[in-house]
Design an enzyme around this catalytic site. Structure first.
Site, PDB file in Angstrom:
ATOM      1  N   GLU A 417       0.812  -1.214   0.000  1.00  0.00           N
ATOM      2  CA  GLU A 417       0.000   0.000   0.000  1.00  0.00           C
ATOM      3  C   GLU A 417       0.849   1.269   0.000  1.00  0.00           C
ATOM      4  O   GLU A 417       0.790   2.102   0.889  1.00  0.00           O
ATOM      5  CB  GLU A 417      -0.969  -0.026   1.192  1.00  0.00           C
ATOM      6  CG  GLU A 417      -2.004  -1.117   1.007  1.00  0.00           C
ATOM      7  CD  GLU A 417      -2.950  -1.280   2.187  1.00  0.00           C
ATOM      8  OE1 GLU A 417      -4.135  -1.528   1.947  1.00  0.00           O
ATOM      9  OE2 GLU A 417      -2.497  -1.197   3.343  1.00  0.00           O
ATOM     10  N   GLU A 493      -4.359 -10.232   0.101  1.00  0.00           N
ATOM     11  CA  GLU A 493      -5.231 -10.117   1.261  1.00  0.00           C
ATOM     12  C   GLU A 493      -6.651 -10.415   0.819  1.00  0.00           C
ATOM     13  O   GLU A 493      -7.110  -9.922  -0.208  1.00  0.00           O
ATOM     14  CB  GLU A 493      -5.185  -8.708   1.870  1.00  0.00           C
ATOM     15  CG  GLU A 493      -3.855  -8.322   2.478  1.00  0.00           C
ATOM     16  CD  GLU A 493      -3.873  -6.921   3.090  1.00  0.00           C
ATOM     17  OE1 GLU A 493      -4.991  -6.417   3.392  1.00  0.00           O
ATOM     18  OE2 GLU A 493      -2.804  -6.330   3.256  1.00  0.00           O
TER      19      GLU A 493
END
Length: 961
Positions: A417, A493
Site C-alpha cells: 500500500e 489479502e
C-alpha cells in the site's frame, strides 16, 4: 553509506537510510565463530523530545544508576517506562510533512555494559548486529559513535573490533519514536518504539566469508538438483555428506535429490567450510517459475492456502520469542495453512528457519508502506520521490541479502500500500538483478509493470471469477493489459478476519479450485493485536488515549490475542483441507479427492464412524487407493445402515507439527431421513384466573405470552430480528456495498415494538396475533403465534408476513425467550462444536454436543453477535439436576443461548462489559443473516442474505426432569 546532515536537518529526519554501517549479508543462527548475546536488562532513560546534541550518556563513566531498567528485546511503552502504544491503520499519528517529524518525539536512551568472555580468538573482526529497532537508532561503543540507521524491521551491523576492550564495554543507543523512516513504516499496526529484536556481538575470524548465497534448483523432469554456493570474501568448500558432495564453493554440482516443498520440506544438512569459519547450511532444492500463466514449483501448479502474519504478542508486542514463533507455525500446519505473507516487513529471521523446517511457502515482504499518503491523493509520496530512492533500495537490499538462503521464500514483495512510483521500479530492478530465481510481488500498482504476478486485495467473488477466466476489465494500455492478463493471480489479502467471520471462504475456495489462474490467497490476518489489559482483558485502539486511532480494526485475526484459535480459523481449516471427502454416487459411499499439490495420501489413515441419534454404532478403517494430486476415488465403508456417517483423514504417523491421529480432513453424509418431531396437537386451551393453560404450558391470558412450561419459568417469548452487529455487519466506510449494521440501527431494528392485536383461545389452539415494527417507519412484520399441545408436549408455529418496503435484510428471524439463570447446561443435536452462520458453516460437524452456556460464547475482543449453532434438530437447556426445557424443530434451526440479551451484548465494548443476569436468553432462529467480510472486504453474498419474506416455522417444547 553516506548521508547529508545540515543544521536544519537532524540525522533522524534525513532521508538517507543511515551511516557507518556494514553492507547487508545473510543471517544464520550459528557457526563455530563465537557470538555474544547482548539481550537482557538495559539501563533506560526516556525524554519527551529529541535532543540530538546531548550524547554525554554514551561516554564511559556516565552514572546511569538513577535510570530504570528495560528488557531487550522489548518496547519501552509496554514495560512501564513511559508513553503508551498507539494504533492507526492508515493515517500517520503525526503531521504529514516529510521528512520532518514532531518536536514531541519520545526518545529512549539505552545503556548496556558487558564484558567480553574469556578465550575469544585473537585476530579477525567483531561485528555488532541489531536485528530490529523502531524507528531509528544512533549507536556508540565505549564513547565512540559508530553511526545511525533507519529501517525498523531490518538488520544493521557495525564493525567494532578496534573499539572493544578486554574489560568492561559500554554500548549506548539513542532511539527515537519518530524519524523520516516512520513515513515508510505506516503498516496497520501498533506504533511501538524500542529495541525489539536481538542485539548480538559476532566474532568474524580471519578467513571467514563476508557473505554467501545458496542456489539449490530442482529439475522435475529428471529428478536432479543443482547446488551452487557463492562464497564472498574467502575460499570455501561445500560439504553435504548425505549426497556425497565435497566441492569448491562456486562450482555447480548436479545429482538426484528429493525436492523441498511446503508439503514435503526435505532439508539436507550441509556445511560451508572456509579457513576461518564453518557455517551449517540447511538446503532445500526447489525451483519456482511462472509458466503458461501459472506459478509452478518443481513443475507443478501451486495453490496458496495462506495467511498474513504480523509479529505480535499480547504482552511483548513485536518482541516475539522463538517458542511463540514455533507455536504460530505449528498452529498453521495443524489448520492446513501452507503459506505466509510476512505483512508488511521481513519477520524475525529465525521465523524463516522454522518455515524451512516445518514447510510453508513464504512471500517475504519489504519493510515498506506509505499508506497515509492515500488521503492526500499520494502527494509527496516517498516512493515516487527520487530523494527517497536510496532508502528504498537499502530496505530491498537488506531484506534480500538477509533472507536469500531460505528454501521457503519463493516470492519477494516490494512492500504494501505505497501507491506507485519510480522508487518501486528501482527496487524491482535491483531485486531482479540480484535474485532472478524468485518471483516478484507488489499489489499496489495494478499495471503490474514491475512484477511477475497479478495481486489484489479483497476483490469480490464475481471479480475473482472474471479474473479466473482472464476476462477482467481491460486496461487502456493494451500492452500492459496483455501482460497482466497473462499473469497468475493471487489475493495477497482477502477474507478480513475481524470479529465474527470471515464469511464466504468456501465460495472463494471453489473459485481457486475451478480456475487454474487463481492460485489462492492470504487471509487477513493471523492474530488479533489486542494487548493484555487489567481492565479490558484485551485493549485495542483508543484504549491508551491515542489522539488518532482506528479502534478495534487492529483485532482482525484468526487467533485471539492469547493465540486461541477463533471460529474463523476452524472454518478456514475445513475450507482449505487438502483432502476432499464428500458423499458418493450412492447411499453410504464417499468420494475422496486428493487436493495436495505434490503428494499422495500415503501419510494419512482414513477412518469411518456410524452414528444414530448421536450414539456411536460402529467404526473402522477405510481403504482408500493411492491417489495422485487431483485424482479422486469412490470408497464404501464395510458396513451399512441409516444414520450419520463420518469419514476422517488423520495423520498415520507423528510429525513435528502434530501427532498420529491428528484430523486433517473430514466429510459426512446422512443415510435415510432424519426423524421428525412427533406432532403436538389435540389439547384444548383452558382459561383460569388471569392465565390460559394448554397442555404443559401456562400463558398470560392478557398477552398470550407463555409464563411457564411445566415447572420451568419462561420470560418474554417473542419474535426477534435483532443481533448485536458484527464488525462485518458494520462494514468499512470505504466499502461500496451497503453497510447493513448501520442500516439496521437507522431503521430501529434494535428497538422493535410489539403490538398485541388478538389473543384467541379456540378448540385446539391458542393463537396470538401481533405486529412487530420499528418506531418512525411504516415497515412491520405481521406475526402470528399458534400454540398447540398434546400430553406433555407444547407446539408453536410462527407465521411472519412482512409489511412495507423492506430494502435491507433482517439480522435474524426467530423467537427469543428467557429461562432462569440456573439453566446453564446446553445439549443439542446439530452442527458443532463451535459457532456457525450461513456463510461460515463448513466446519460445523453434525453430531451430539454438550457445553455450558458460558462455553457457547465466542470471546471476540470487541463483543458482538456470536455463538449460533447451525442445523440444529433439537436443543436442551438444563440445570444441575437435569431439569430443563427441550426444543425440537419442525426443520433444522439455529440455536443460541447466552446470559445477556442481544441489546446488552450490543452495548458492550470489551469482554468485561458482558455481565451475567438473572436469565439465560435463548434464540431459536428459523434463519439468520450471513456474515460476509465487509469490515474490509465484500459483503454477504446474495444466497446468504436474509431478505424479508413470508415465513413459517415451528417448534415442539417439552419439560425435562
Amino acid at each position: 553509506m553516506s548521508r547529508t546532515v545540515t543544521d536544519a536537518t537532524p540525522w533522524y529526519e534525513d532521508m538517507s537510510p543511515g551511516s557507518g554501517g556494514l553492507a547487508p549479508r545473510s543471517w544464520y543462527a550459528a557457526s563455530d565463530a563465537p557470538r555474544v548475546s547482548l539481550n537482557g536488562d538495559w539501563a533506560f532513560r526516556l525524554s519527551p523530545d529529541a535532543d540530538a546534541e546531548d550524547a554525554s550518556f554514551a561516554q564511559p563513566g556516565f552514572d546511569a544508576s538513577a535510570w530504570r531498567a528495560v528488557e531487550v528485546p522489548g518496547h519501552w511503552v509496554l514495560q512501564g517506562a513511559g508513553g503508551a502504544p498507539a494504533y492507526t491503520n492508515v493515517v500517520y499519528p503525526f503531521p504529514v510533512d516529510p521528512p520532518r517529524v514532531p518536536s514531541e518525539n519520545p526518545t529512549g536512551d539505552h545503556l548496556r555494559t558487558f564484558t567480553l568472555p574469556a578465550g575469544l580468538p585473537e585476530g579477525g573482526e567483531s561485528v555488532l548486529r541489531f536485528d530490529g529497532v523502531e524507528s531509528c537508532a544512533r549507536v556508540w561503543l565505549n564513547g565512540q559513535e559508530l553511526g545511525d540507521f533507519k529501517g525498523s524491521r531490518l538488520p544493521h551491523e557495525f564493525a567494532v573490533g578496534d573499539l572493544l576492550r578486554a574489560g568492561e564495554n559500554v554500548l549506548a543507543l539513542r532511539v527515537h519514536a519518530w524519524s523520516s523512516g516512520s513515513y515508510l513504516e505506516d503498516q496497520d499496526q501498533w506504533w511501538l518504539p524500542g529495541i525489539f529484536r536481538d542485539v548480538t556481538l559476532l566474532h568474524r575470524p580471519q578467513g571467514a566469508p563476508r557473505d554467501f548465497f545458496v542456489h539449490a534448483g530442482y529439475d522435475h523432469r529428471d529428478g536432479c538438483g543443482t547446488l551452487r554456493v557463492e562464497c564472498d570474501g574467502a575460499e570455501g568448500r561445500v560439504l553435504l555428506p548425505e549426497l556425497g558432495i565435497d566441492a569448491p564453493a562456486g562450482e555447480p554440482v548436479t545429482l538426484p535429490v528429493e525436492p523441498w516443498t511446503a508439503e514435503t520440506p526435505r532439508l539436507y544438512d550441509a556445511e560451508l567450510v572456509t579457513p576461518g569459519e564453518r557455517i551449517p547450511l540447511r538446503i532445500g532444492f526447489r525451483t519456482v517459475v511462472v509458466e503458461d500463466g501459472v506459478i509452478k514449483v518443481n513443475g507443478r501448479r501451486l495453490l496458496f492456502r495462506g495467511v498474513n502474519r504480523h509479529e505480535f504478542h499480547p504482552e511483548t508486542g513485536r518482541a516475539v520469542d522463538a517458542r511463540t514463533m514455533r507455536r504460530d507455525l505449528v498452529l498453521m500446519k495443524q489448520h492446513n495453512i501452507n503459506a505466509v505473507r510476512t505483512s508488511h516487513y521481513p519477520p524475525h529471521p529465525a521465523f524463516l528457519d522454522l518455515c524451512d523446517e516445518l514447510g510453508l511457502w513464504v512471500i517475504d515482504e519489504c519493510d515498506l508502506e506509505t499508506h497515509g499518503f492515500v488521503d492526500l491523493e499520494w502527494r509527496n509520496n516517498p516512493v515516487d520521490d527520487e530523494r527517497w530512492t536510496p532508502a528504498l533500495l537499502d530496505r530491498a537490499e537488506r531484506m534480500v541479502e538477509r533472507d536469500k538462503n531460505h528454501a521457503s521464500v519463493i516470492i519477494w514483495s516490494l512492500g504494501n500500500e505505497c501507491g506507485s512510483g519510480r522508487g518501486l521500479t528501482a527496487m524491482a530492478a535491483w531485486i531482479r538483478g540480484r535474485d532472478p530465481e524468485r518471483l516478484l510481488h507488489y499489489e499496489g500498482d495494478l499495471s503490474c509493470e514491475d512484477v511477475d504476478l497479478y495481486s489484489r486485495m479483497y476483490p469480490t467473488h464475481a471479480e475473482v471469477e472474471l479474473i479466473g477466466r482472464r476476462a477482467e476489465e481491460p486496461w487502456a494500455d493494451a500492452e500492459l493489459d496483455a501482460r497482466r492478463r497473462a499473469m497468475p493471480f493471487i489475493m495477497c489479502e482477502y477474507a478480513h478476519a475481524m470479529g465474527n467471520g470471515p464469511g464466504g471462504l468456501s465460495e472463494y475456495q471453489r473459485l481457486f479450485e475451478r480456475y487454474e489462474r487463481c492460485q489462492g490467497g492470504f487471509v487477513w490476518e493471523w492474530i488479533d493485536h489486542g494487548f493484555a489489559h487489567p481492565e479490558h482483558v484485551f485493549a485495542y485502539g483508543g484504549d491508551f488515549g491515542e489522539e488518532l486511532h482506528d479502534g478495534n480494526f487492529v483485532c482482525d485475526g484468526l487467533l485471539f490475542p492469547d493465540r486461541t484459535p477463533s471460529p474463523g480459523l476452524v472454518e478456514y481449516k475445513k475450507v482449505i483441507e487438502p483432502v476432499r471427502i464428500g458423499p458418493g454416487s450412492s447411499a453410504g459411499a464417499f468420494t475422496v479427492t486428493n487436493g495436495y499439490d505434490f503428494t499422495g495420501l500415503g501419510h494419512l489413515d482414513f477412518v469411518w464412524s456410524h452414528e444414530v441419534e448421536g450414539v456411536l454404532v460402529d467404526s473402522g478403517a477405510l481403504a482408500v487407493p493411492e491417489l495422485a494430486p487431483g485424482a479422486s476415488a469412490e470408497v464404501v465403508p464395510d458396513a451399512a445402515g441409516d444414520g450419520l456417517w463420518t469419514v476422517r483423514a488423520v495423520l498415520a504417523e507423528d510429525t513435528v507439527w502434530a501427532g498420529r491421529g491428528h484430523v486433517v480432513a473430514w466429510g459426512q453424509a446422512e443415510v435415510g431421513a432424519p426423524a421428525a418431531p412427533a406432532p403436538a396437537t389435540g389439547a384444548r386451551p383452558v382459561r383460569g384466573e388471569g392465565v390460559i393453560a394448554l397442555g404443559p404450558g401456562v400463558f398470560d391470558a392478557a398477552t398470550g405470552a407463555p409464563v411457564r412450561l411445566g415447572d420451568v419459568a419462561v420470560e418474554g417469548l417473542r419474535l426477534d430480528v435483532w443481533r448485536a452487529p458484527t464488525d462485518n455487519d458494520n462494514g468499512a466506510p470505504w466499502q461500496p456495498d451497503e453497510r447493513y449494521g448501520l442500516r439496521w440501527r437507522e431503521l430501529g431494528l434494535h428497538r422493535m415494538r410489539h403490538r398485541l392485536d388478538a389473543v384467541e383461545a379456540a378448540e385446539d389452539a391458542l393463537t396470538v396475533r401481533t405486529r412487530v415494527a420499528p418506531a418512525g417507519w411504516d415497515l412491520g412484520l405481521r406475526t402470528t403465534y399458534r400454540w398447540t399441545a398434546a400430553g406433555d408436549r407444547l407446539g408453536l408455529t410462527v407465521s411472519v408476513v412482512p409489511e412495507g418496503d423492506w430494502r435491507v435484510p433482517l439480522p435474524r428471524l426467530g423467537i427469543r425467550f428467557g429461562l432462569p439463570a440456573a439453566f446453564g447446561g446446553a445439549r443439542w443435536f446439530g452442527g458443532g462444536p463451535g459457532e456457525a452462520y450461513p456463510d461460515t458453516r463448513a466446519a460445523a460437524m453434525l453430531g451430539l454436543w454438550e457445553r455450558d452456556v458460558d462455553a457457547l460464547q465466542t470471546p471476540y475482543v470487541r463483543p458482538q453477535e456470536n455463538g449460533a449453532r447451525a442445523d440444529v434438530r433439537w436443543a436442551e437447556l438444563t440445570d444441575g439436576s437435569g431439569a430443563g426445557l427441550r426444543a425440537e424443530g419442525g426443520a433444522p434451526f439455529w440455536f443460541t443461548a447466552r446470559r445477556w440479551t442481544s441489546e446488552q451484548l450490543d452495548a458492550a465494548e470489551h469482554l468485561p462489559d458482558q455481565v451475567a443476569g438473572e436469565h439465560v436468553w435463548v434464540n431459536l432462529d428459523h434463519a439468520v443473516q450471513g456474515i460476509g467480510s465487509q469490515s474490509c472486504g465484500p459483503g454477504v453474498l446474495p444466497e446468504h442474505r436474509l431478505d424479508a419474506a413470508p415465513a413459517e416455522f415451528s417448534f415442539v417444547f417439552s419439560a425435562l426432569g
